[in-house]
Design a protein around this motif. Structure first.
Motif, PDB file in Angstrom:
ATOM      1  N   LEU A 163       0.914  -1.213  -0.500  1.00 20.00           N
ATOM      2  CA  LEU A 163       0.291   0.005   0.091  1.00 20.00           C
ATOM      3  C   LEU A 163       0.904   1.361  -0.024  1.00 20.00           C
ATOM      4  CD1 LEU A 163      -3.083  -1.233   2.667  1.00 20.00           C
ATOM      5  CD2 LEU A 163      -2.928  -0.503   0.430  1.00 20.00           C
ATOM      6  N   LYS A 164       2.274   1.128   0.275  1.00 14.75           N
ATOM      7  CA  LYS A 164       2.879   2.672  -0.132  1.00 14.75           C
ATOM      8  C   LYS A 164       3.095   2.885  -1.662  1.00 14.75           C
ATOM      9  CE  LYS A 164       6.572   0.765   4.087  1.00 14.75           C
ATOM     10  NZ  LYS A 164       7.448   0.821   4.319  1.00 14.75           N
ATOM     11  N   ASN A 165       2.627   1.508  -2.330  1.00 17.10           N
ATOM     12  CA  ASN A 165       2.535   2.468  -4.111  1.00 17.10           C
ATOM     13  C   ASN A 165       1.395   3.210  -4.653  1.00 17.10           C
ATOM     14  OD1 ASN A 165       2.528   2.367  -6.741  1.00 17.10           O
ATOM     15  ND2 ASN A 165       3.268  -0.025  -6.772  1.00 17.10           N
ATOM     16  N   PRO A 166       1.635   4.004  -4.476  1.00 13.08           N
ATOM     17  CA  PRO A 166       0.066   4.935  -5.188  1.00 13.08           C
ATOM     18  C   PRO A 166      -0.381   4.140  -5.814  1.00 13.08           C
ATOM     19  CG  PRO A 166       2.159   6.362  -5.396  1.00 13.08           C
ATOM     20  CD  PRO A 166       2.641   4.462  -5.005  1.00 13.08           C
ATOM     21  N   VAL A 167      -0.447   3.195  -7.067  1.00 11.85           N
ATOM     22  CA  VAL A 167      -1.144   2.889  -7.732  1.00 11.85           C
ATOM     23  C   VAL A 167      -2.403   1.288  -7.116  1.00 11.85           C
ATOM     24  CG1 VAL A 167      -0.814   1.022  -9.512  1.00 11.85           C
ATOM     25  CG2 VAL A 167       0.244   2.673  -9.559  1.00 11.85           C
ATOM     26  N   MET A 168      -1.189   0.786  -6.106  1.00 11.61           N
ATOM     27  CA  MET A 168      -1.978   0.142  -5.541  1.00 11.61           C
ATOM     28  C   MET A 168      -3.178   0.667  -4.436  1.00 11.61           C
ATOM     29  SD  MET A 168      -1.334  -2.684  -5.927  1.00 11.61           S
ATOM     30  CE  MET A 168      -2.190  -3.518  -4.515  1.00 11.61           C
ATOM     31  N   ARG A 169      -3.393   1.812  -3.653  1.00 13.23           N
ATOM     32  CA  ARG A 169      -3.878   2.945  -2.996  1.00 13.23           C
ATOM     33  C   ARG A 169      -5.381   3.942  -4.326  1.00 13.23           C
ATOM     34  NH1 ARG A 169       0.957   5.029  -0.892  1.00 13.23           N
ATOM     35  NH2 ARG A 169       0.811   6.873  -1.951  1.00 13.23           N
ATOM     36  N   SER A 170      -4.837   3.147  -5.158  1.00 13.32           N
ATOM     37  CA  SER A 170      -5.693   3.466  -5.887  1.00 13.32           C
ATOM     38  C   SER A 170      -5.936   2.767  -6.294  1.00 13.32           C
ATOM     39  CB  SER A 170      -5.046   4.265  -7.560  1.00 13.32           C
ATOM     40  OG  SER A 170      -5.877   4.725  -8.534  1.00 13.32           O
ATOM     41  N   ALA A 171      -6.273   1.207  -6.243  1.00  9.56           N
ATOM     42  CA  ALA A 171      -6.571   0.318  -6.991  1.00  9.56           C
ATOM     43  C   ALA A 171      -7.799  -0.080  -5.751  1.00  9.56           C
ATOM     44  CB  ALA A 171      -6.054  -1.231  -6.681  1.00  9.56           C
ATOM     45  N   VAL A 172      -7.673   0.120  -4.526  1.00  6.25           N
ATOM     46  CA  VAL A 172      -8.657   0.096  -3.442  1.00  6.25           C
ATOM     47  C   VAL A 172      -9.389   1.615  -3.323  1.00  6.25           C
ATOM     48  CG1 VAL A 172      -8.543  -0.145  -1.238  1.00  6.25           C
ATOM     49  CG2 VAL A 172      -6.901  -1.044  -2.064  1.00  6.25           C
ATOM     50  N   GLN A 173      -9.165   2.605  -3.684  1.00  2.50           N
ATOM     51  CA  GLN A 173     -10.145   3.756  -3.557  1.00  2.50           C
ATOM     52  C   GLN A 173     -11.056   3.143  -5.010  1.00  2.50           C
ATOM     53  OE1 GLN A 173      -7.505   6.861  -4.163  1.00  2.50           O
ATOM     54  NE2 GLN A 173      -7.830   7.681  -2.416  1.00  2.50           N
ATOM     55  N   ILE A 174     -10.390   3.004  -6.225  1.00  6.23           N
ATOM     56  CA  ILE A 174     -11.006   2.466  -6.740  1.00  6.23           C
ATOM     57  C   ILE A 174     -12.318   1.130  -7.077  1.00  6.23           C
ATOM     58  CG2 ILE A 174     -11.961   1.851  -9.472  1.00  6.23           C
ATOM     59  CD1 ILE A 174      -9.027   3.503  -9.969  1.00  6.23           C
ATOM     60  N   THR A 175     -11.776   0.816  -6.470  1.00  7.16           N
ATOM     61  CA  THR A 175     -12.628  -0.702  -5.626  1.00  7.16           C
ATOM     62  C   THR A 175     -13.866  -0.275  -5.202  1.00  7.16           C
ATOM     63  OG1 THR A 175     -11.361  -2.152  -6.039  1.00  7.16           O
ATOM     64  CG2 THR A 175     -12.749  -2.888  -5.151  1.00  7.16           C
ATOM     65  N   ILE A 176     -13.920   0.174  -4.224  1.00  5.62           N
ATOM     66  CA  ILE A 176     -14.638   0.414  -2.850  1.00  5.62           C
ATOM     67  C   ILE A 176     -15.723   1.390  -3.470  1.00  5.62           C
ATOM     68  CG2 ILE A 176     -14.360   1.943  -1.030  1.00  5.62           C
ATOM     69  CD1 ILE A 176     -11.794   0.859   0.142  1.00  5.62           C
ATOM     70  N   ALA A 177     -15.034   2.582  -4.543  1.00  2.00           N
ATOM     71  CA  ALA A 177     -16.139   3.491  -4.950  1.00  2.00           C
ATOM     72  C   ALA A 177     -16.916   2.974  -5.842  1.00  2.00           C
ATOM     73  CB  ALA A 177     -14.835   4.513  -5.620  1.00  2.00           C
ATOM     74  N   SER A 178     -16.148   1.655  -6.587  1.00  2.00           N
ATOM     75  CA  SER A 178     -17.389   1.336  -7.798  1.00  2.00           C
ATOM     76  C   SER A 178     -18.059   0.775  -7.080  1.00  2.00           C
ATOM     77  CB  SER A 178     -16.629   0.703  -8.821  1.00  2.00           C
ATOM     78  OG  SER A 178     -15.548   1.180  -9.100  1.00  2.00           O
ATOM     79  N   SER A 179     -17.746  -0.302  -5.801  1.00  3.79           N
ATOM     80  CA  SER A 179     -18.223  -0.443  -4.977  1.00  3.79           C
ATOM     81  C   SER A 179     -20.265   0.262  -3.681  1.00  3.79           C
ATOM     82  CB  SER A 179     -18.041  -1.910  -3.365  1.00  3.79           C
ATOM     83  OG  SER A 179     -16.959  -2.323  -3.797  1.00  3.79           O
ATOM     84  N   LEU A 180     -19.932   1.654  -3.238  1.00  4.22           N
ATOM     85  CA  LEU A 180     -20.300   2.112  -3.656  1.00  4.22           C
ATOM     86  C   LEU A 180     -21.235   2.756  -4.729  1.00  4.22           C
ATOM     87  CD1 LEU A 180     -18.650   4.662  -1.162  1.00  4.22           C
ATOM     88  CD2 LEU A 180     -20.524   2.958  -0.714  1.00  4.22           C
ATOM     89  N   ALA A 181     -20.803   2.684  -5.526  1.00  2.00           N
ATOM     90  CA  ALA A 181     -22.218   3.047  -6.345  1.00  2.00           C
ATOM     91  C   ALA A 181     -22.647   2.444  -6.837  1.00  2.00           C
ATOM     92  CB  ALA A 181     -20.758   3.749  -7.928  1.00  2.00           C
ATOM     93  N   MET A 182     -22.082   0.691  -6.808  1.00  2.00           N
ATOM     94  CA  MET A 182     -22.489  -0.198  -7.400  1.00  2.00           C
ATOM     95  C   MET A 182     -24.144  -0.223  -6.918  1.00  2.00           C
ATOM     96  SD  MET A 182     -21.825  -4.295  -7.660  1.00  2.00           S
ATOM     97  CE  MET A 182     -20.935  -3.776  -9.202  1.00  2.00           C
ATOM     98  N   ALA A 183     -23.592  -0.113  -5.310  1.00  3.42           N
ATOM     99  CA  ALA A 183     -25.230  -0.255  -4.230  1.00  3.42           C
ATOM    100  C   ALA A 183     -25.889   0.062  -5.277  1.00  3.42           C
ATOM    101  CB  ALA A 183     -23.979  -0.176  -2.475  1.00  3.42           C
ATOM    102  N   PHE A 184     -25.496   1.941  -4.157  1.00  6.28           N
ATOM    103  CA  PHE A 184     -26.846   2.723  -4.591  1.00  6.28           C
ATOM    104  C   PHE A 184     -27.154   3.072  -6.432  1.00  6.28           C
ATOM    105  CE2 PHE A 184     -24.576   4.200  -0.373  1.00  6.28           C
ATOM    106  CZ  PHE A 184     -25.177   4.350  -0.431  1.00  6.28           C
ATOM    107  N   GLY A 185     -25.930   2.386  -7.354  1.00  4.11           N
ATOM    108  CA  GLY A 185     -26.798   2.276  -8.475  1.00  4.11           C
ATOM    109  C   GLY A 185     -27.547   1.087  -8.408  1.00  4.11           C
ATOM    110  N   LEU A 186     -27.967   0.382  -8.196  1.00  6.86           N
ATOM    111  CA  LEU A 186     -28.893  -0.473  -8.184  1.00  6.86           C
ATOM    112  C   LEU A 186     -30.190  -0.346  -7.564  1.00  6.86           C
ATOM    113  CD1 LEU A 186     -26.401  -4.536  -7.290  1.00  6.86           C
ATOM    114  CD2 LEU A 186     -27.948  -3.821  -9.134  1.00  6.86           C
TER     115      LEU A 186
END
Length: 663
Positions: A351-374
């Motif tokens: 998680l020191k790698n910005p790419v990995m932190r971004s991957a976590v952010q994108i996955t969580i944001a997509s999860s929220l978008a999916m939940a409320f989008g559904l």
């Protein structure tokens, strides 16, 4: 001048190497070619499922935008890997369609894999985009497993047509692009001289004129960076100092850039004589020398200094013109055509790698978008996930993500409004709608590198036209599209601020750290008497670090930000620009002197290096401190007489203005 010539001149002014034009053309031609091939196959008697068309279009787009390998063979390899991953993902979506409680979470798994794959560099990014868009298309179009054998024709066609278009119809050619960018540099310098001629004839300069000159300077800097980007580099991203023709061209670009900057800086203090600028525009070297030596010019130190800068610019322009003519004659044959293999991406899954932190952010944001989008729609929630996924692209801070979310929302809203009008007028006429949709695809991807909002605007129009041609366009559908986009934008923004938040200040601190390091490294190289080309390379590095600061500080100047006032941000950036300029002047003078600094210059240099060490730890504090910028306190700033001493003194002065409490 003909209309076609005017269009060409406008394109070259706004897109010097026509790189945006080619990228938009590649995407558009690939989409047209892929769809045309599928239509011909259909006409020949092989009925293709909708998924074949969907995958062909989406992969044609991603192949034109996401595949960034330099060599055609590497591009083909990336496309082939991406095509195989595409078929795997769409097959997975089709197999799980009847098990929605599994297929929806699987989309998140694909998103996580696509973003984590970015640690492998540009190829990982491209393959990840192929995977994401393919699963998205599979979940959206819901193909049956029986459709997949024929549906696979779509990705195959997209890979083949994409490779043919990029390799043969609109190929990469760094020699052609370099030549075009050098011509653009000459054009941008000409714009600066024309503006100075107008000001000199009037004998006065307003604050608006100063801003316009600064804008012209930034436009010149943009195309200089573009030209330098086309120069062949070694595996570590540097220019080979042993390649004499290459280093010579690099020095010519540097010289004309710095000379033009010097003319602007000195013109702020004393405008040059109109006849002198006119002679320079007419490329009359003898007249330029004669006017510069006249008593009216030589008798005023400030005007004389500007005249010397103009003569320097004249000399640099002549040298660059010779390089352009050489490029036209032999396409820079003397410069080695070999392209070094890029350094392998460092694989770091921590998680020191910005790419990995971004991957976590994108996955969580997509999860929220999916939940409320559904909650909003069982069938159209994919738009929310798409928005949440895309707003993190090319963002470095939560401020960047918020700006991108706002741009996507505004672009979608305005695009749907315009698309609704167009689709209502021409939606029932496919022969009219299709060309308009193609034009909007081209315009959308032409604008991609300029304005994300403009790109979203045109693509939203395309979607409206497609809905109109397929007979499913309704106000309820468009309203749902806007609502899902807002959900995705909001989800992405919330996650950017709450999960591994990279504040604008922290991102700016990193950029400032690189700038201070670059300044220290450049001045240390001068103190140690390193080679001229090495010093000039460090000067380029410092200039690039300044550009990084301007990008990192961009969110501070937005209206929603409460961190700082836009005017204060511009003032601070102006000080960094001045310090960068004077450091580059100091470096050039040191190279011309040919020996290590000594005496008062060395003493001033040592003091400045110590000051850099003391101030660098204060970071972005300089963007929020209160300072008084007095115009009356300026003085004549010679860059030729005693240039090294004045240059290092001015660096120290600029640093003192950054943090006035420490001055």
């Amino acid at each position: 001048m003909t209309f076609a010539a005017k269009i060409r001149d406008w394109l070259l002014a706004n897109d010097p190497a026509l790189s945006r034009l080619r990228m938009a053309g590649r995407v558009t031609l690939t989409v047209i070619a892929a769809v045309a091939c599928l239509v011909l196959i259909h006409i020949a008697g092989l009925a293709l499922p909708t998924i074949a068309y969907g995958l062909a279009i989406i992969l044609s787009i991603e192949g034109g935008v996401a595949v960034r390998d330099r060599l055609p063979s590497d591009q083909l390899k990336t496309r082939l890997i991406g095509g195989a991953v595409s078929l795997l993902c769409v097959g997975l979506a089709a197999a799980l369609e009847d098990y929605r409680y599994i297929s929806d979470p699987m989309f998140l798994v694909v998103i996580a894999g696509a973003t984590v794959g970015r640690v492998y560099g540009p190829r990982g990014f491209a393959v990840g985009m192929f995977a994401f868009t393919s699963y998205f298309m599979g979940a959206y179009l819901k193909p049956n497993l029986s459709d997949l054998p024929l549906g696979a024709i779509g990705p195959v066609i997209a890979v083949v047509t994409g490779h043919l278009v990029r390799t043969y119809l609109l190929p990469d050619d760094w020699r052609r692009d370099l030549l075009q960018s050098l011509v653009a540099i000459q054009g941008r310098v000409g714009d600066i001289l024309m503006k100075l001629a107008v000001l000199s004839s009037g004998g006065a300069m307003t604050d608006g004129d100063r801003r316009e000159l600064r804008q012209l300077e930034e436009r010149l800097k943009d195309v200089v960076l573009m030209a330098e980007g086309f120069l062949p580099r070694t595996a570590d991203g540097t220019i080979d100092p042993e390649d004499e023709p290459l280093t010579s061209l690099t020095m010519k670009i540097f010289d004309v850039h710095l000379a033009a900057e010097s003319v602007i800086v000195l013109s702020f203090e004393a405008l040059p004589p109109f006849l002198l600028v006119h002679a320079l525009i007419e490329d009359d070297g003898d007249m330029t020398e004669k006017i510069a030596a006249s008593p009216a010019v030589a008798g005023d130190d400030r005007v004389a200094e500007n005249a010397r800068a103009l003569i320097w610019l004249q000399t640099a322009r002549v040298a660059l013109t010779e390089a352009i003519e050489e490029g036209r004659r032999d396409r820079f044959r003397a410069i080695d055509d070999a392209v070094a293999a890029p350094a392998s991406a460092k694989i770091d899954f921590s998680l020191k790698n910005p790419v990995m932190r971004s991957a976590v952010q994108i996955t969580i944001a997509s999860s929220l978008a999916m939940a409320f989008g559904l909650m909003l729609s069982r069938d159209r929630w994919f738009w929310a996930v798409l928005t949440a996924f895309l707003i993190f692209t090319n963002t470095k801070s939560r401020g960047d993500a918020a700006i991108r979310a706002l741009q996507r929302s505004i672009g979608t809203l305005l695009g749907i409004a315009a698309g609704l009008v167009l689709a209502t007028l021409v939606g029932s006429y496919p022969l009219v709608s299709a060309p308009i949709a193609v034009l909007c695809i081209f315009l959308g991807f032409y604008c991609l590198q300029i304005s994300y909002a403009a790109m979203t605007f045109f693509i939203s129009i395309v979607l409206c036209l497609i809905y109109g041609m397929t007979g499913v366009l309704t106000l309820d559908l468009l309203q749902l599209r806007i609502e899902e986009t807002l959900i995705g934008a909001l989800a992405g923004t919330i996650v950017a601020f709450l999960v591994f938040p990279a504040s604008t200040r922290s991102t700016l601190d990193l950029a400032l750290g690189r700038w201070f390091d670059g300044l220290h490294e450049l001045l240390s190289a001068v103190r140690e008497g390193r080679s001229g080309f090495e010093i000039i390379a460090l000067s380029h590095k410092l200039d690039a670090a300044y550009r990084e600061i301007t990008l990192a500080a961009r969110p501070l100047g937005t209206t929603w930000s409460v961190v700082s006032r836009p005017g204060q941000v511009r003032q601070t950036l102006g000080i960094f620009l001045g310090a960068t300029y004077w450091a580059r002047i100091f470096a050039r003078n040191a190279v011309q002197a040919g020996h290590k600094p000594e005496g008062p210059v060395l003493t001033a240099l040592e003091d400045t290096l110590a000051n850099i060490d003391a101030l660098s730890a204060r970071g972005s504090e300089c963007f929020v401190v209160t300072r008084k910028l007095s115009r009356g306190g300026s003085r004549h700033l010679p860059i030729f007489k005693h240039g090294s001493r004045v240059g290092v003194e001015m660096i120290g002065t600029m640093l003192g203005r950054l943090y006035p409490a420490a001055a």
